[in-house]
Design a protein around this motif. Sequence first.
Motif, PDB file in Angstrom:
ATOM      1  N   ALA A 155     -33.172  10.920  34.298  1.00  0.00           N
ATOM      2  CA  ALA A 155     -32.992  11.699  35.522  1.00  0.00           C
ATOM      3  C   ALA A 155     -33.444  10.919  36.752  1.00  0.00           C
ATOM      4  N   LEU A 156     -34.628  10.282  36.677  1.00  0.00           N
ATOM      5  CA  LEU A 156     -35.119   9.498  37.816  1.00  0.00           C
ATOM      6  C   LEU A 156     -34.203   8.321  38.113  1.00  0.00           C
ATOM      7  N   THR A 157     -33.655   7.704  37.064  1.00  0.00           N
ATOM      8  CA  THR A 157     -32.733   6.591  37.279  1.00  0.00           C
ATOM      9  C   THR A 157     -31.466   7.079  37.958  1.00  0.00           C
ATOM     10  N   MET A 158     -30.993   8.265  37.587  1.00  0.00           N
ATOM     11  CA  MET A 158     -29.836   8.846  38.282  1.00  0.00           C
ATOM     12  C   MET A 158     -30.148   9.088  39.756  1.00  0.00           C
ATOM     13  N   ILE A 159     -31.311   9.640  40.040  1.00  0.00           N
ATOM     14  CA  ILE A 159     -31.702   9.900  41.431  1.00  0.00           C
ATOM     15  C   ILE A 159     -31.750   8.603  42.224  1.00  0.00           C
ATOM     16  N   TRP A 160     -32.308   7.561  41.609  1.00  0.00           N
ATOM     17  CA  TRP A 160     -32.381   6.246  42.259  1.00  0.00           C
ATOM     18  C   TRP A 160     -30.993   5.736  42.623  1.00  0.00           C
ATOM     19  N   ARG A 161     -30.064   5.769  41.645  1.00  0.00           N
ATOM     20  CA  ARG A 161     -28.732   5.221  41.887  1.00  0.00           C
ATOM     21  C   ARG A 161     -27.925   6.085  42.856  1.00  0.00           C
ATOM     22  N   VAL A 162     -28.052   7.400  42.748  1.00  0.00           N
ATOM     23  CA  VAL A 162     -27.322   8.276  43.671  1.00  0.00           C
ATOM     24  C   VAL A 162     -27.868   8.116  45.084  1.00  0.00           C
ATOM     25  N   ALA A 163     -29.189   7.969  45.220  1.00  0.00           N
ATOM     26  CA  ALA A 163     -29.772   7.747  46.546  1.00  0.00           C
ATOM     27  C   ALA A 163     -29.202   6.491  47.186  1.00  0.00           C
ATOM     28  N   ALA A 164     -29.008   5.431  46.396  1.00  0.00           N
ATOM     29  CA  ALA A 164     -28.433   4.194  46.922  1.00  0.00           C
ATOM     30  C   ALA A 164     -26.992   4.419  47.372  1.00  0.00           C
ATOM     31  N   VAL A 198     -28.720  17.450  36.547  1.00  0.00           N
ATOM     32  CA  VAL A 198     -27.335  17.126  36.909  1.00  0.00           C
ATOM     33  C   VAL A 198     -26.821  18.092  37.974  1.00  0.00           C
ATOM     34  N   LEU A 199     -27.100  19.374  37.793  1.00  0.00           N
ATOM     35  CA  LEU A 199     -26.644  20.371  38.769  1.00  0.00           C
ATOM     36  C   LEU A 199     -27.337  20.168  40.119  1.00  0.00           C
ATOM     37  N   ALA A 200     -28.632  19.868  40.095  1.00  0.00           N
ATOM     38  CA  ALA A 200     -29.354  19.630  41.351  1.00  0.00           C
ATOM     39  C   ALA A 200     -28.833  18.379  42.047  1.00  0.00           C
ATOM     40  N   ILE A 201     -28.553  17.331  41.286  1.00  0.00           N
ATOM     41  CA  ILE A 201     -28.017  16.100  41.874  1.00  0.00           C
ATOM     42  C   ILE A 201     -26.649  16.352  42.475  1.00  0.00           C
ATOM     43  N   ALA A 202     -25.830  17.184  41.816  1.00  0.00           N
ATOM     44  CA  ALA A 202     -24.508  17.512  42.352  1.00  0.00           C
ATOM     45  C   ALA A 202     -24.638  18.268  43.682  1.00  0.00           C
ATOM     46  N   ALA A 203     -25.535  19.261  43.727  1.00  0.00           N
ATOM     47  CA  ALA A 203     -25.738  20.019  44.965  1.00  0.00           C
ATOM     48  C   ALA A 203     -26.269  19.118  46.073  1.00  0.00           C
ATOM     49  N   TRP A 204     -27.201  18.240  45.730  1.00  0.00           N
ATOM     50  CA  TRP A 204     -27.763  17.282  46.688  1.00  0.00           C
ATOM     51  C   TRP A 204     -26.673  16.362  47.243  1.00  0.00           C
ATOM     52  N   THR A 205     -25.859  15.807  46.345  1.00  0.00           N
ATOM     53  CA  THR A 205     -24.790  14.896  46.765  1.00  0.00           C
ATOM     54  C   THR A 205     -23.818  15.593  47.712  1.00  0.00           C
ATOM     55  N   MET A 206     -23.428  16.820  47.350  1.00  0.00           N
ATOM     56  CA  MET A 206     -22.497  17.567  48.191  1.00  0.00           C
ATOM     57  C   MET A 206     -23.114  17.845  49.563  1.00  0.00           C
ATOM     58  N   TRP A 207     -24.392  18.199  49.580  1.00  0.00           N
ATOM     59  CA  TRP A 207     -25.088  18.496  50.836  1.00  0.00           C
ATOM     60  C   TRP A 207     -25.042  17.285  51.768  1.00  0.00           C
ATOM     61  N   GLY A 220     -14.266  15.602  47.430  1.00  0.00           N
ATOM     62  CA  GLY A 220     -13.602  14.559  46.647  1.00  0.00           C
ATOM     63  C   GLY A 220     -14.537  13.428  46.282  1.00  0.00           C
ATOM     64  N   SER A 221     -15.377  12.997  47.226  1.00  0.00           N
ATOM     65  CA  SER A 221     -16.332  11.919  46.948  1.00  0.00           C
ATOM     66  C   SER A 221     -17.354  12.340  45.901  1.00  0.00           C
ATOM     67  N   THR A 222     -17.821  13.585  45.991  1.00  0.00           N
ATOM     68  CA  THR A 222     -18.793  14.083  45.013  1.00  0.00           C
ATOM     69  C   THR A 222     -18.189  14.113  43.620  1.00  0.00           C
ATOM     70  N   ILE A 223     -16.951  14.578  43.519  1.00  0.00           N
ATOM     71  CA  ILE A 223     -16.284  14.638  42.208  1.00  0.00           C
ATOM     72  C   ILE A 223     -16.071  13.238  41.647  1.00  0.00           C
ATOM     73  N   ARG A 224     -15.619  12.306  42.481  1.00  0.00           N
ATOM     74  CA  ARG A 224     -15.395  10.936  41.998  1.00  0.00           C
ATOM     75  C   ARG A 224     -16.688  10.323  41.484  1.00  0.00           C
ATOM     76  N   LEU A 225     -17.792  10.617  42.155  1.00  0.00           N
ATOM     77  CA  LEU A 225     -19.067  10.029  41.768  1.00  0.00           C
ATOM     78  C   LEU A 225     -19.642  10.657  40.507  1.00  0.00           C
ATOM     79  N   LEU A 226     -19.489  11.978  40.360  1.00  0.00           N
ATOM     80  CA  LEU A 226     -20.210  12.691  39.303  1.00  0.00           C
ATOM     81  C   LEU A 226     -19.321  13.254  38.200  1.00  0.00           C
ATOM     82  N   LEU A 227     -18.019  13.006  38.250  1.00  0.00           N
ATOM     83  CA  LEU A 227     -17.140  13.553  37.212  1.00  0.00           C
ATOM     84  C   LEU A 227     -17.554  13.132  35.803  1.00  0.00           C
ATOM     85  N   PRO A 228     -17.895  11.851  35.556  1.00  0.00           N
ATOM     86  CA  PRO A 228     -18.365  11.499  34.211  1.00  0.00           C
ATOM     87  C   PRO A 228     -19.635  12.243  33.804  1.00  0.00           C
TER      88      PRO A 228
END
Length: 501
Positions: A155-164, A198-207, A220-228
Amino acid sequence: MYRPRSWSNPVLIILPYGRDVRHRLYAPALVAIALLGLALRIWSARGGLWVDEAWSAVFAARARTPLGVFIAINHDNNHHLNSLWMQMWGIGASPLALRSLSIATGTLTILVAGAIGAQRGVGYALVAALLFAVSPILVNYGSEARGYAPMLLAALTMIWRVAAVLDDPRRISPRTAWGLGGLAMLGLVSQLTMLFFVLAIAAWTMWVMVRRLPIDAALGSTIRLLLPCFGACILVVGMTIGAAVWSPTGMQVGDYSDFSLVGWSTAMVMLVGSTLGLPDEGQWIVVVVIVAIIWLGLGARSRRSVVGPFAIVASIFPLLFPLLQIGNSGFPRYFLLTTVAILLLVADGIASALDSRTAGRRWTKVLAMLCLGGIVVVSLYEDIAQAALRRGDPGAAIATMAARAPRGAVVMVDYLRSVAVLRVAAVEARYPLAIAGDCPARRFLQVDLSAHESASPTTVRCGRRYRRIVVRRSARLSGIDWALYEIADPFGSERHTGSRF
């Protein structure tokens, strides 16, 4: 983003860099913090396996094969990756070996917390790493044989990469998206509460995306990033449900209770206290920390920190439990998402106050240093105090019986949940132990105690009087309270016959 030219230091390879990171100070300090976290987790890993760990070991042994871990253990206590680890070592392995996966991943999480902070600078990186290293709740779950530590690493690694990515949306690529999907998969097979992250990261990304792009482009950008990641959730959850549906027993739950406002409030107080090393007494702690989180979150947002919106989203998450009346709300471990949010926000606030650009406000620097020092000191005190309890250490019961009956013994228990604990501890000690659940009286009796319940000096079972010989208490977040009794007149007891579990 600036990166150093020299990659000779392995610590420098795994962490991104802000422009003000001082290489000569950063790497040694980060390594020292990680070693402190490692030492705390090893020290906390002493003692025999407690109830949830012991049943996990039994389930993993019964599954026999790695495939069996996924299709034959249809129980909420089956954390797949941890079960595979325990199966590899075997049911008689030492507790330290069985807990080594959590110790390793818990320690790596400290480095990833530093990586998240390093995107803003050396101060944030070291403060974040230090808080994640000493936080009592992370030390606890980073030193027991369950799936929470590997999940937090993913989870922390996901947060790190999404933040970048959110810092520079041009980084969105199929490679990045599939990498995040792999992390989500790793977290989900470690512990299914990864779904909350995952749900929190999705909401954060969309925000964050909506603040920069039109809503259709942001979606569209959120879906492309988090669809997998969504695909990983569907796959793992579907596999778990499917295996349970095809199982004769269906999905089994070890302990479930309907929503209770009192239980939820107690869990929130314990969560906050065990995150920052604060005492559990007093509901005021929750109110103060919620206000502080909102203040820190708004401050982080005003500084254009992408982690600020994530922490706000994650902090709101526990409110869904009373709103939706979700059961099992009395366990702090289900709210580790909020622990991460609290620590990131506290690190952000302290690091910002210590920033050199606030040199004219010395009182804020002093206050930040006192706050950081206070959290570290009380957390270390709590870490050491809880480690001394060894989660109730079931091995002490086996050692006591072995000293009094070296050739083996029969112990009577009141509840099924104690069976796996004693059985695993006996196998580890190579001690011949039989476990009975009914009369006639046996030489030894183990009684589970509720929290704060005193152990009576004597008790009666099957018409025979027993005297207390040893008592152990659980830690704050894990373990069981128990008392071991020995029959007062052993010559009339049944020692190796009768019904057994």
